[in-house]
Design an enzyme around this catalytic site. Structure first.
Site, PDB file in Angstrom:
ATOM      1  N   HIS A 105       3.664  -1.097  -2.489  1.00  0.00           N
ATOM      2  CA  HIS A 105       2.674  -0.675  -3.495  1.00  0.00           C
ATOM      3  C   HIS A 105       2.829  -1.395  -4.842  1.00  0.00           C
ATOM      4  CE1 HIS A 105       0.947   2.118  -0.794  1.00  0.00           C
ATOM      5  NE2 HIS A 105       1.686   3.172  -1.027  1.00  0.00           N
ATOM      6  N   HIS A 179      -4.577   6.057  -4.635  1.00  0.00           N
ATOM      7  CA  HIS A 179      -3.648   6.825  -3.810  1.00  0.00           C
ATOM      8  C   HIS A 179      -3.774   8.338  -4.033  1.00  0.00           C
ATOM      9  CE1 HIS A 179      -0.013   7.512  -1.473  1.00  0.00           C
ATOM     10  NE2 HIS A 179       0.071   6.215  -1.239  1.00  0.00           N
ATOM     11  N   GLU A 313      -6.681   5.546   1.882  1.00  0.00           N
ATOM     12  CA  GLU A 313      -6.533   4.386   1.010  1.00  0.00           C
ATOM     13  C   GLU A 313      -7.375   3.227   1.542  1.00  0.00           C
ATOM     14  OE1 GLU A 313      -2.144   3.790   0.607  1.00  0.00           O
ATOM     15  OE2 GLU A 313      -2.118   5.723   1.589  1.00  0.00           O
TER      16      GLU A 313
HETATM   17  C1  FUC Z   1       1.417   5.567   1.668  1.00  0.00           C
HETATM   18  C2  FUC Z   1       2.254   5.212   2.834  1.00  0.00           C
HETATM   19  C3  FUC Z   1       3.648   5.075   2.621  1.00  0.00           C
HETATM   20  C4  FUC Z   1       4.288   5.709   1.419  1.00  0.00           C
HETATM   21  C5  FUC Z   1       3.383   5.989   0.286  1.00  0.00           C
HETATM   22  C6  FUC Z   1       3.826   7.035  -0.662  1.00  0.00           C
HETATM   23  O1  FUC Z   1       0.557   4.571   1.287  1.00  0.00           O
HETATM   24  O2  FUC Z   1       1.773   4.125   3.565  1.00  0.00           O
HETATM   25  O3  FUC Z   1       4.367   5.280   3.785  1.00  0.00           O
HETATM   26  O4  FUC Z   1       4.999   6.791   1.750  1.00  0.00           O
HETATM   27  O5  FUC Z   1       2.071   6.121   0.576  1.00  0.00           O
END
Ligand code: FUC
Length: 348
Positions: A105, A179, A313
């Site tokens: 990320h 997210h 996402e």
């Molecule tokens: C998501 C997942 C990951 C991770 C994150 C907080 O995008 O693909 O595994 O734990 O979030």
């Protein structure tokens, strides 16, 4: 439409502002200019109760120290890159690791933990918050001075539209997403296992034990990954199917979307009657069902727990730089990056 502004806190002497966009249907979205984090979305259930449907905190400190990317914008590159080296125009760049061998990320200094410049604007049927950020050449390991913007628009039709733009003075990589963890039950009354999800997707990406795509595409047919006719999340948490087990009982996988901007994703919580439709121009969506969430944090007085929220996402598939058959996330020097996702909130 209405916009309310406030001060959320400050970090290293920089003030963090909050914006609440309120539409004529009484739907509200609050975001802050630290990480472009969406801290809450309040929307009505079928009885008219307006409640929060995302995971978040009221204190900046919690976002800085204890947040698994709640509500944040992710960049420069969403998902995992491993090995954490990228080759661009013959030059190799080393990216910082923040999850074992992986760069996850955007790394430890990603878009989720910087203060963005922000402003707002209001029209008759929509209101927006505009975030901009200058990510300098070499920041988080990536080449190019990159100007990025993220716009959150709330409309009177209960749409939350997220648009992303970017341009760089050197060729680089860019693959942004948001997210937010959704939980349509309202004020986190229950976990997301009874939520019903539909995804127009015939294939998903196989993951290895480090949650990295192996490069293989798997047909969803006859697997717990077949969301084409709608399925409750709980099915993927109880099955013995290895791909669900490997991510901690649930989903943490990229799904390739069969079509775009045609109601390709739909999430329903039947007892509240809340329904969310997602439309995007991105080729895939990572479904993460909060498999790693734990009770070590409190969300506005409610203890967090496994499967308390789920993320959708929208993005290009992760680790694309090391899988040449995935859609490319290469952004050529001085070219425009653009991406759009619309979340529409309605009732069943
Ligand atoms: C998501 C997942 C990951 C991770 C994150 C907080 O995008 O693909 O595994 O734990 O979030």
């Amino acid at each position: 439409m209405k916009i309310e502004m406030g001060i959320f806190g400050d970090i290293n002497g920089e003030q963090v502002k909050s914006y609440t966009l309120i539409n004529d249907q009484n739907m509200k979205m609050t975001c802050i200019d630290y990480g472009c984090i969406i801290t809450r979305i309040d929307v009505s259930d079928k009885e008219g109760n307006v409640e929060n449907i995302v995971l978040g905190f009221d204190d900046l400190e919690d976002y800085v120290h204890s947040s698994p990317y709640f509500g944040a914008v992710i960049g420069r590159v969403a998902g995992r890159i491993s090995p954490p080296t990228i080759g661009i125009e013959g030059i190799t760049y080393k990216l910082p690791q923040n999850e074992g061998q992986n760069h996850l990320h955007g790394g430890p200094y990603g878009f989720h933990n910087v203060v963005w410049k922000s402003s707002s604007c209001e029209g008759i049927d929509q209101a927006s918050v505009i975030f901009t950020y200058m990510s300098s050449d070499g920041e988080a390991g990536y080449p190019g001075n990159l100007e990025v913007s993220v716009i959150y628009t709330l409309t009177n039709n209960n749409e939350l539209i997220i648009t992303y733009h970017g341009t760089s003075d050197k060729s680089t990589l860019l693959n942004m997403t948001n997210h937010t963890y959704f939980n349509l039950s309202g004020n986190l009354k229950e976990d997301i296992l009874q939520h019903e999800l539909t995804i127009k997707s015939d294939q998903f990406l196989e993951l290895d034990q480090f949650l990295l795509p192996t490069g293989n595409l798997i047909d969803v047919e006859h697997t717990p990954f077949d969301f084409r006719a709608g399925k409750q999340i709980i099915e993927g948490t109880k099955t013995a199917y290895q791909q669900n087990k490997i991510v901690g009982n649930g989903y943490d996988h990229p799904f390739l979307l069969n079509e775009n901007n045609k109601k390709e994703i739909c999430l329903i919580h039947y007892s509240s009657g809340r329904k969310m439709i997602v439309e995007t121009d991105e080729p895939s969506v990572v479904l993460y069902t909060g498999n790693m969430l734990q009770n070590n944090i409190q969300l506005r007085g409610i203890p967090c727990k496994k499967h308390l929220g789920l993320c959708l996402e929208t993005q290009h598939p992760p680790n694309a730089i090391h899988n040449k058959h995935f859609p490319s996330i290469y952004l050529e020097k001085n070219k425009e990056y653009h991406s759009r996702t619309c979340f529409t909130f309605t009732l069943t």
